[in-house]
Design a protein around this motif. Structure first.
Motif, PDB file in Angstrom:
ATOM      1  N   ILE A   1     -34.206 -14.509 -79.530  1.00  0.00           N
ATOM      2  CA  ILE A   1     -33.883 -15.863 -79.085  1.00  0.00           C
ATOM      3  C   ILE A   1     -32.398 -16.009 -78.766  1.00  0.00           C
ATOM      4  CG2 ILE A   1     -33.995 -18.312 -79.657  1.00  0.00           C
ATOM      5  CD1 ILE A   1     -36.725 -17.021 -79.447  1.00  0.00           C
ATOM      6  N   SER A   2     -31.559 -15.563 -79.682  1.00  0.00           N
ATOM      7  CA  SER A   2     -30.117 -15.783 -79.524  1.00  0.00           C
ATOM      8  C   SER A   2     -29.515 -15.008 -78.363  1.00  0.00           C
ATOM      9  CB  SER A   2     -29.383 -15.422 -80.824  1.00  0.00           C
ATOM     10  OG  SER A   2     -29.497 -14.036 -81.113  1.00  0.00           O
ATOM     11  N   ILE A   3     -30.202 -13.994 -77.868  1.00  0.00           N
ATOM     12  CA  ILE A   3     -29.660 -13.201 -76.762  1.00  0.00           C
ATOM     13  C   ILE A   3     -29.460 -14.050 -75.505  1.00  0.00           C
ATOM     14  CG2 ILE A   3     -31.908 -12.440 -75.852  1.00  0.00           C
ATOM     15  CD1 ILE A   3     -30.601  -9.668 -75.411  1.00  0.00           C
ATOM     16  N   ALA A   4     -30.217 -15.144 -75.380  1.00  0.00           N
ATOM     17  CA  ALA A   4     -30.086 -16.013 -74.204  1.00  0.00           C
ATOM     18  C   ALA A   4     -28.751 -16.741 -74.174  1.00  0.00           C
ATOM     19  CB  ALA A   4     -31.227 -17.027 -74.169  1.00  0.00           C
ATOM     20  N   SER A   5     -28.052 -16.735 -75.318  1.00  0.00           N
ATOM     21  CA  SER A   5     -26.753 -17.407 -75.399  1.00  0.00           C
ATOM     22  C   SER A   5     -25.612 -16.433 -75.675  1.00  0.00           C
ATOM     23  CB  SER A   5     -26.783 -18.471 -76.509  1.00  0.00           C
ATOM     24  OG  SER A   5     -27.795 -19.421 -76.278  1.00  0.00           O
ATOM     25  N   HIS A   6     -25.911 -15.148 -75.677  1.00  0.00           N
ATOM     26  CA  HIS A   6     -24.880 -14.165 -76.015  1.00  0.00           C
ATOM     27  C   HIS A   6     -23.805 -14.121 -74.929  1.00  0.00           C
ATOM     28  CE1 HIS A   6     -22.951 -10.352 -77.038  1.00  0.00           C
ATOM     29  NE2 HIS A   6     -23.512 -10.472 -78.226  1.00  0.00           N
ATOM     30  N   LYS A   7     -22.565 -14.143 -75.341  1.00  0.00           N
ATOM     31  CA  LYS A   7     -21.453 -14.235 -74.389  1.00  0.00           C
ATOM     32  C   LYS A   7     -21.432 -13.071 -73.402  1.00  0.00           C
ATOM     33  CE  LYS A   7     -16.448 -14.961 -74.097  1.00  0.00           C
ATOM     34  NZ  LYS A   7     -16.255 -13.993 -73.007  1.00  0.00           N
ATOM     35  N   LYS A   8     -21.633 -11.863 -73.882  1.00  0.00           N
ATOM     36  CA  LYS A   8     -21.567 -10.714 -72.984  1.00  0.00           C
ATOM     37  C   LYS A   8     -22.692 -10.755 -71.961  1.00  0.00           C
ATOM     38  CE  LYS A   8     -20.966  -5.688 -72.952  1.00  0.00           C
ATOM     39  NZ  LYS A   8     -20.802  -4.472 -73.793  1.00  0.00           N
ATOM     40  N   MET A   9     -23.875 -11.176 -72.392  1.00  0.00           N
ATOM     41  CA  MET A   9     -24.985 -11.297 -71.455  1.00  0.00           C
ATOM     42  C   MET A   9     -24.651 -12.309 -70.374  1.00  0.00           C
ATOM     43  SD  MET A   9     -27.771 -13.170 -70.316  1.00  0.00           S
ATOM     44  CE  MET A   9     -28.073 -14.395 -71.594  1.00  0.00           C
ATOM     45  N   LYS A  10     -24.100 -13.442 -70.781  1.00  0.00           N
ATOM     46  CA  LYS A  10     -23.759 -14.481 -69.811  1.00  0.00           C
ATOM     47  C   LYS A  10     -22.666 -14.000 -68.855  1.00  0.00           C
ATOM     48  CE  LYS A  10     -22.900 -17.754 -72.847  1.00  0.00           C
ATOM     49  NZ  LYS A  10     -22.567 -19.110 -73.360  1.00  0.00           N
ATOM     50  N   ASP A  11     -21.640 -13.389 -69.399  1.00  0.00           N
ATOM     51  CA  ASP A  11     -20.522 -12.944 -68.560  1.00  0.00           C
ATOM     52  C   ASP A  11     -20.959 -11.911 -67.527  1.00  0.00           C
ATOM     53  OD1 ASP A  11     -18.880 -14.618 -69.973  1.00  0.00           O
ATOM     54  OD2 ASP A  11     -17.954 -13.040 -71.194  1.00  0.00           O
ATOM     55  N   ARG A  12     -21.731 -10.914 -67.963  1.00  0.00           N
ATOM     56  CA  ARG A  12     -22.161  -9.853 -67.038  1.00  0.00           C
ATOM     57  C   ARG A  12     -23.105 -10.400 -65.971  1.00  0.00           C
ATOM     58  NH1 ARG A  12     -18.616  -8.015 -69.556  1.00  0.00           N
ATOM     59  NH2 ARG A  12     -18.380  -5.920 -70.439  1.00  0.00           N
ATOM     60  N   THR A  13     -23.972 -11.313 -66.377  1.00  0.00           N
ATOM     61  CA  THR A  13     -24.925 -11.876 -65.418  1.00  0.00           C
ATOM     62  C   THR A  13     -24.223 -12.761 -64.396  1.00  0.00           C
ATOM     63  OG1 THR A  13     -26.707 -11.821 -67.050  1.00  0.00           O
ATOM     64  CG2 THR A  13     -26.998 -13.278 -65.170  1.00  0.00           C
ATOM     65  N   LEU A  14     -23.335 -13.614 -64.854  1.00  0.00           N
ATOM     66  CA  LEU A  14     -22.620 -14.507 -63.938  1.00  0.00           C
ATOM     67  C   LEU A  14     -21.750 -13.714 -62.961  1.00  0.00           C
ATOM     68  CD1 LEU A  14     -21.662 -17.285 -66.504  1.00  0.00           C
ATOM     69  CD2 LEU A  14     -23.325 -17.482 -64.641  1.00  0.00           C
ATOM     70  N   LYS A  15     -21.198 -12.615 -63.423  1.00  0.00           N
ATOM     71  CA  LYS A  15     -20.410 -11.761 -62.531  1.00  0.00           C
ATOM     72  C   LYS A  15     -21.284 -11.198 -61.416  1.00  0.00           C
ATOM     73  CE  LYS A  15     -17.493  -7.618 -62.428  1.00  0.00           C
ATOM     74  NZ  LYS A  15     -16.924  -6.495 -63.226  1.00  0.00           N
ATOM     75  N   LEU A  16     -22.487 -10.751 -61.783  1.00  0.00           N
ATOM     76  CA  LEU A  16     -23.408 -10.227 -60.768  1.00  0.00           C
ATOM     77  C   LEU A  16     -23.798 -11.325 -59.782  1.00  0.00           C
ATOM     78  CD1 LEU A  16     -26.424  -7.883 -61.289  1.00  0.00           C
ATOM     79  CD2 LEU A  16     -26.709  -9.985 -60.009  1.00  0.00           C
ATOM     80  N   LEU A  17     -24.077 -12.521 -60.293  1.00  0.00           N
ATOM     81  CA  LEU A  17     -24.473 -13.624 -59.412  1.00  0.00           C
ATOM     82  C   LEU A  17     -23.362 -13.976 -58.426  1.00  0.00           C
ATOM     83  CD1 LEU A  17     -26.267 -15.996 -61.969  1.00  0.00           C
ATOM     84  CD2 LEU A  17     -27.316 -14.380 -60.372  1.00  0.00           C
TER      85      LEU A  17
END
Length: 322
Positions: free
Chosen positions: A303-319
């Motif tokens: 559950i918490s992975i959806a809010s993990h900072k590294k996940m968000k940062d890497r995904t937003l960079k790709l977007l």
């Protein structure tokens, strides 16, 4: 087709990001993390991001606590909205039903999105089973899709549902280990966990299921692929307040799944709930999208992975690169 859809129209220069939720939840998993509920609607999702409560000098009103909850949890959706991306998410009509139903809904969503945002590149972000919903539809060539990001998706399946056969008989054993005034809380947690494991839709995700035998998608040259997995199995801890001297201290009473690991035979414990190997639902190995250009394992649960900072940062960079 009538679906409950949330659309956020951002900047005209940004791509469209379609978020797909996983098994047994609704669009609130992405769009409203502060109020969304999981485990049959019994527990607020933000409980899984709770921190251990601090000692206090005043006697707490309740004997038990799940910890300090985040006031305004933010996940990838909230960050994408802030950055001006066009975002779309819908609630699957049968989130605990066959995956084929969700795939047909996604096909409708894609058609709808291309009409609302003509000519825009599309990125898909799928959490858990949501990533498989995306992959199944991408067996077809959808030229508008330029990126697929999967978060805690069981690309090789999940064996967790087999654990349900062992969990129900253990409920009385666990209750005997706990104080009587906590039995109702323990029973509810165990029941909800058991119901999740026994869900037929989860059995559809077994590695040898018909779904995986018929999954035929292949990588495309013009699509960016990114995946994430988690390595923390702890979902929730229930604390009991204990007075020592002039203060009240939180003492761990029940932890899911750690309390189960202590009494389950070691030979039947799947990697999904083994610390360092899984996130409670999916193993880190299974979470690797086979043709992802990059994959990251993160210290987070399912559950918490959806809010993990590294996940968000890497995904937003790709977007931003689309």
């Amino acid at each position: 087709m009538q679906l409950d859809i949330t659309i956020n129209k951002g900047s005209g220069q940004k791509p469209v990001v379609i978020f797909i939720h996983g098994l047994g939840v609704d669009k609130g998993f992405w769009t409203d993390p502060g109020n969304s509920r999981v485990l049959g609607g019994s527990i607020l999702m933000k409980v899984f991001a709770a921190r251990k409560p601090r000692p206090c000098s005043i006697k707490p009103e309740r004997k038990l606590s799940v910890g300090k909850l985040p006031e305004k949890p933010e996940n990838l959706w909230t960050d994408a909205v802030k950055m001006g991306f066009n975002t779309v998410c819908w609630t699957q009509k049968r989130p605990a039903g066959p995956i084929g139903i969700a795939v047909r809904e996604f096909e409708y969503i894609l058609k709808y999105v291309t009409e609302v945002f003509p000519g825009k590149p599309i990125a898909i972000i799928g959490h858990s089973r949501g990533g498989l919903v995306a992959r199944k539809l991408m067996e077809k060539n959808v030229p508008e899709i330029k990126a697929l990001i999967t978060v805690a998706t069981p690309h090789k399946g999940s064996s967790l549902s087999r654990l349900g056969n062992y969990l129900a008989p253990l409920a009385p054993v666990i209750k005997k280990l706990l104080p009587k005034d906590s039995h109702s809380t323990a029973s509810e947690l165990i029941k909800r966990t058991y119901d999740l494991l026994e869900n037929n839709a989860l059995k559809e995700l077994l590695p040898d299921s018909a779904f995986f035998k018929t999954l035929k998608d292949l990588p495309r040259d013009n699509v960016k692929y990114l995946s994430f997995g988690g390595t923390v199995t702890k979902l929730i801890t229930v604390y009991k307040w204990k007075k020592e001297n002039d203060k009240f201290y939180p003492k761990p009473l029940l932890t899911i799944p750690d309390s189960l690991l202590k009494i389950l035979p070691s030979g039947i414990i799947p990697d999904e709930i083994t610390p360092g190997k899984g996130d409670f639902m999916v193993t880190a190995e299974s979470a690797v999208l086979p043709w992802a250009q990059k994959h990251y394992n993160l210290p987070a649960n399912h559950i918490s992975i959806a809010s993990h900072k590294k996940m968000k940062d890497r995904t937003l960079k790709l977007l931003e690169e689309l």
